[in-house]
Design an enzyme around this catalytic site. Structure first.
Site, PDB file in Angstrom:
ATOM      1  N   CYS A  73       0.862  -1.174   0.000  1.00 30.54           N
ATOM      2  CA  CYS A  73       0.000   0.000   0.000  1.00 30.54           C
ATOM      3  C   CYS A  73       0.903   1.230   0.000  1.00 30.54           C
ATOM      4  O   CYS A  73       1.678   1.440   0.948  1.00 30.54           O
ATOM      5  CB  CYS A  73      -0.873  -0.025   1.260  1.00 30.54           C
ATOM      6  SG  CYS A  73      -1.847   1.473   1.484  1.00 30.54           S
ATOM      7  N   CYS A 185       0.419   4.214  -6.217  1.00 26.75           N
ATOM      8  CA  CYS A 185      -0.689   3.566  -5.513  1.00 26.75           C
ATOM      9  C   CYS A 185      -0.781   2.174  -6.130  1.00 26.75           C
ATOM     10  O   CYS A 185      -0.831   2.032  -7.363  1.00 26.75           O
ATOM     11  CB  CYS A 185      -1.988   4.329  -5.730  1.00 26.75           C
ATOM     12  SG  CYS A 185      -3.437   3.391  -5.175  1.00 26.75           S
TER      13      CYS A 185
HETATM   14  N1  DGL Z   1      -3.575   0.761  -2.703  1.00 26.96           N
HETATM   15  C1  DGL Z   1      -3.303   1.720  -1.688  1.00 26.96           C
HETATM   16  C2  DGL Z   1      -2.137   2.592  -2.066  1.00 26.96           C
HETATM   17  O1  DGL Z   1      -1.225   2.054  -2.660  1.00 26.96           O
HETATM   18  C3  DGL Z   1      -4.493   2.385  -1.044  1.00 26.96           C
HETATM   19  C4  DGL Z   1      -5.412   3.160  -1.930  1.00 26.96           C
HETATM   20  C5  DGL Z   1      -6.611   3.680  -1.160  1.00 26.96           C
HETATM   21  O2  DGL Z   1      -7.256   2.867  -0.493  1.00 26.96           O
HETATM   22  O3  DGL Z   1      -6.868   4.910  -1.215  1.00 26.96           O
HETATM   23  O4  DGL Z   1      -2.064   3.749  -1.768  1.00 26.96           O
END
Ligand code: DGL
Length: 272
Positions: A73, A185
């Site tokens: 994440c 992301c």
């Molecule tokens: N996939 C996550 C990231 O890499 C979280 C995205 C989210 O839930 O806003 O930031």
């Protein structure tokens, strides 16, 4: 040798980009994945909230006796991870440093960072990139709506809603004219086809989840911590609907997925 599983967590489907890379790079490893869909999106949350969730997610994975945690994440990696890491009894891998190192190695001069609101506000990728390659021109763009686009299942080839969302969020990135875009992301590589079509083939897309998976593989190899088997078992947990998660995970991973529901987590500690 270490037969224990590798743990991964994200707010939902995004971390599957790192999980798919681990499936390819380290087929012998057992994986425990936790997608916190009930609390998604993370990118609009406060720092105290993110810290509470990150601790709880790590505690959940530690119950399965994981040997390492890949924080799949960008939002958690770029904000609260430094506060969570010291209390965790196993190494926690972030998605920031490996992707920035990869961009530096490739020698790009103009790069864009596309991420969530919280990640862009943290400035973590921007700082790391400038440290790794002084003189680099960096353009950062929050593209929060793409997380919901993916979570709603709009990522299949030809999906018109996905194409429209990508065009709306990435127009300023295209105008900047980057040589590469860091998909900071982990949800965004699910939209790789749409993003590539919009920006053009000449723009390289760097998946932070993929680069983090490579860094984790190198660490396990160098420290003789690989699992002593050729085919690992994978468990897929979500705090949302197991059915919905399973259907979308199968589309992205390209194999059947038996998703399991795990209760949405509240504050926990990193000591399992
Ligand atoms: N996939 C996550 C990231 O890499 C979280 C995205 C989210 O839930 O806003 O930031």
């Amino acid at each position: 040798m270490d037969a224990r599983p590798i743990g991964l967590f994200d707010s939902g489907l995004g971390g599957l980009t790192a999980a798919r890379a681990l499936e390819e790079l380290l087929p012998g490893e057992n994986l425990i994945y936790f997608g916190d869909s009930a609390n998604a999106p993370y990118g609009v949350r406060s720092l105290p909230d993110l810290e509470r969730l990150a601790r709880a997610n790590a505690a959940f994975l530690l119950r399965y006796d994981v040997k390492a945690i890949l924080v799949a994440c960008g939002t958690v990696s770029s904000t609260v991870l430094p506060s969570v890491r010291p209390a965790c009894p196993v190494p926690m891998f972030d998605v920031v440093r490996p992707a920035c190192a990869r961009a530096a190695e490739a020698g790009f001069r103009r790069i864009a960072v596309a991420a969530t609101e919280a990640t862009i506000r943290s400035g973590a990728f921007d700082r790391q990139l400038r440290m790794e390659c002084p003189g680099l021109q960096v353009f950062s763009k929050a593209c929060q709506s793409l997380v919901v686009t993916v979570e709603q299942g709009h990522f299949r080839p030809g999906d018109k809603a996905a194409e429209a969302a990508v065009a709306a969020e990435l127009e300023p990135v295209r105008a900047f004219g980057p040589q590469a875009v860091l998909l900071a992301c982990t949800h965004f590589p699910l939209l790789q086809d749409q993003i590539s079509a919009f920006l053009g083939d000449g723009v390289e897309l760097i998946s932070v989840g993929m680069e983090a998976a490579r860094a984790l593989r190198d660490y396990l190899q160098q420290n003789d911590l690989l699992a002593p088997r050729s085919r690992g078992e994978h468990r897929w947990f979500t705090s949302g609907s197991a059915r919905d998660f399973g259907v979308l995970a199968e589309v992205f991973l390209g194999h059947s997925v038996r998703a399991e529901h795990a209760r949405a987590l509240s504050a926990g500690d990193c000591d399992g």
